[in-house]
Design a protein around this motif. Structure first.
Motif, short mmCIF file in Angstrom:
data_model
loop_
_atom_site.label_atom_id
_atom_site.label_comp_id
_atom_site.label_asym_id
_atom_site.label_seq_id
_atom_site.Cartn_x
_atom_site.Cartn_y
_atom_site.Cartn_z
N VAL A 1 0.54 -0.92 0.43
CA VAL A 1 0.15 0.13 0.08
C VAL A 1 0.77 1.15 -0.13
O VAL A 1 0.86 1.41 1.33
N GLY A 2 1.43 2.12 -0.70
CA GLY A 2 2.00 3.30 -1.61
C GLY A 2 1.09 3.79 -2.71
O GLY A 2 0.52 3.13 -3.49
N PHE A 3 1.94 5.17 -3.14
CA PHE A 3 2.07 5.66 -3.55
C PHE A 3 1.74 4.95 -5.23
O PHE A 3 3.22 4.47 -5.10
N GLY A 4 1.07 5.29 -6.11
CA GLY A 4 1.33 3.95 -7.12
C GLY A 4 0.58 2.62 -7.14
O GLY A 4 0.77 2.24 -8.03
N GLU A 5 0.52 2.75 -5.90
CA GLU A 5 -0.30 0.90 -6.49
C GLU A 5 -1.90 1.41 -6.11
O GLU A 5 -2.21 2.26 -6.34
N MET A 6 -2.17 0.01 -6.43
CA MET A 6 -3.78 -0.13 -7.08
C MET A 6 -3.80 -0.59 -5.44
O MET A 6 -3.34 -1.90 -4.90
N LEU A 7 -5.22 -0.63 -5.73
CA LEU A 7 -6.10 -0.90 -4.22
C LEU A 7 -7.42 -1.38 -4.37
O LEU A 7 -7.72 -0.38 -4.55
N PRO A 8 -7.91 -2.46 -3.95
CA PRO A 8 -10.00 -2.77 -4.08
C PRO A 8 -9.82 -1.47 -2.71
O PRO A 8 -9.72 -1.97 -1.46
N VAL A 9 -11.29 -0.95 -3.51
CA VAL A 9 -12.28 -0.59 -2.32
C VAL A 9 -13.64 -0.51 -3.12
O VAL A 9 -13.73 0.20 -3.86
N GLU A 10 -13.87 -1.08 -2.21
CA GLU A 10 -16.27 -2.06 -1.98
C GLU A 10 -15.61 -2.27 -3.68
O GLU A 10 -16.59 -2.20 -5.00
N GLY A 11 -14.68 -3.07 -4.08
CA GLY A 11 -14.70 -4.13 -4.99
C GLY A 11 -14.42 -3.22 -6.25
O GLY A 11 -13.82 -3.24 -7.24
N ARG A 12 -13.69 -2.25 -6.21
CA ARG A 12 -12.78 -1.27 -7.33
C ARG A 12 -12.12 -0.70 -7.26
O ARG A 12 -11.22 -0.94 -6.27
N GLU A 13 -10.47 -0.96 -8.22
CA GLU A 13 -9.01 -0.93 -8.05
C GLU A 13 -8.97 0.56 -7.37
O GLU A 13 -9.72 0.90 -9.28
N LEU A 14 -8.59 1.54 -6.84
CA LEU A 14 -8.17 2.78 -6.79
C LEU A 14 -6.97 3.27 -7.15
O LEU A 14 -5.61 1.88 -6.53
N MET A 15 -6.53 3.60 -7.67
CA MET A 15 -4.92 4.24 -7.81
C MET A 15 -4.50 5.12 -6.41
O MET A 15 -5.02 5.98 -6.43
N ILE A 16 -3.39 4.80 -5.20
CA ILE A 16 -3.46 5.47 -4.25
C ILE A 16 -2.94 6.21 -5.43
O ILE A 16 -1.24 6.22 -5.32
#
Length: 232
Positions: A71-86
């Motif tokens: 989990v860091g800048f430039g990483e993708m993270l699933p939030v409520e089923g959506r992949e978000l860019m941090i």
């Protein structure tokens, strides 16, 4: 603890059981831990020989484990089923804008700040879901507790206390809603009898799909590491 030689070597936890009648191997889909259960009377050398015979199966199971995600800048993270860019954000609060999760502050603080954001979001979503489901069956729960559990996604205590893994908020919303319905149903039926599943069915007629998703994909949520430096 024993080590299966090879490239790479694999650590194996040995667990003796008076009820075991034979050797059995398990590879956890949560953390990849390999456990070898053996009868209390069995010799360790025989158990290790059994593991060596199953080396190809063990390594194949480990190869299917999802890659650890940081989990860091430039990483993708699933939030409520959506992949978000941090991405870096301004101000003081973590927020979602479009397809981005904007996180203010130093890079070293990103994992902790994102985890805190997800816990708040998880509590909000679970509170709404549990209130809705409990109201439909005319039951009340005593409190909601969030934890980072590995063995279960939720639980219901005899006193009506509900516990959930906050990682559920990374899954699609219907998955979180299913787990909320499942645990609230225990307020009426503290078992997994047909009567219990009838309550779940009444609360969420389409629960089979989210339940299957959790069985197939739930381990992916555990692959996200929120410790600073995770995956380095």
């Amino acid at each position: 603890m024993a080590v299966l030689p090879g490239s790479p070597p694999v650590e194996i936890s040995l667990r003796r059981s008076a009820r075991a009648r034979r050797f059995s191997l398990r590879v956890s889909r949560v953390d990849g831990r390999v456990t070898l259960s053996l009868p209390s009377w069995a010799r360790e050398a025989e158990a290790l020989a059994f593991a060596a015979e199953k080396a190809d199966w063990i390594r194949a199971a480990l190869a299917r484990m999802p890659a650890a995600r940081g989990v860091g800048f430039g990483e993708m993270l699933p939030v409520e089923g959506r992949e978000l860019m941090i991405r870096p954000g301004a101000g003081r609060l973590v927020r979602i804008e479009g397809g981005d999760l904007l996180v203010p502050g130093e890079p070293a603080r990103v994992p902790a700040r994102v985890a805190a954001f997800l816990k708040v979001l998880a509590r909000e979503r679970l509170q709404v879901a549990c209130d809705r489901h409990a109201g439909r069956i005319g039951r009340r729960y005593s409190r909601i507790t969030l934890r980072d559990t590995r063995s279960r996604w939720g639980s219901c205590a005899p006193d009506g206390a509900l516990m959930f893994s906050w990682r559920l908020v990374m899954a699609p919303p219907e998955v979180l809603d299913y787990v909320a319905a499942h645990e609230v149903a225990h307020l009426a039926e503290m078992n997994h009898s047909p009567a219990f599943w009838a309550v779940v069915q009444g609360l969420m007629p389409g629960y089979a799909g989210p339940r299957a998703w959790l069985k197939r994909q739930g381990h992916v949520l555990h692959a996200v590491g929120f410790e600073a430096g995770f995956g380095d």
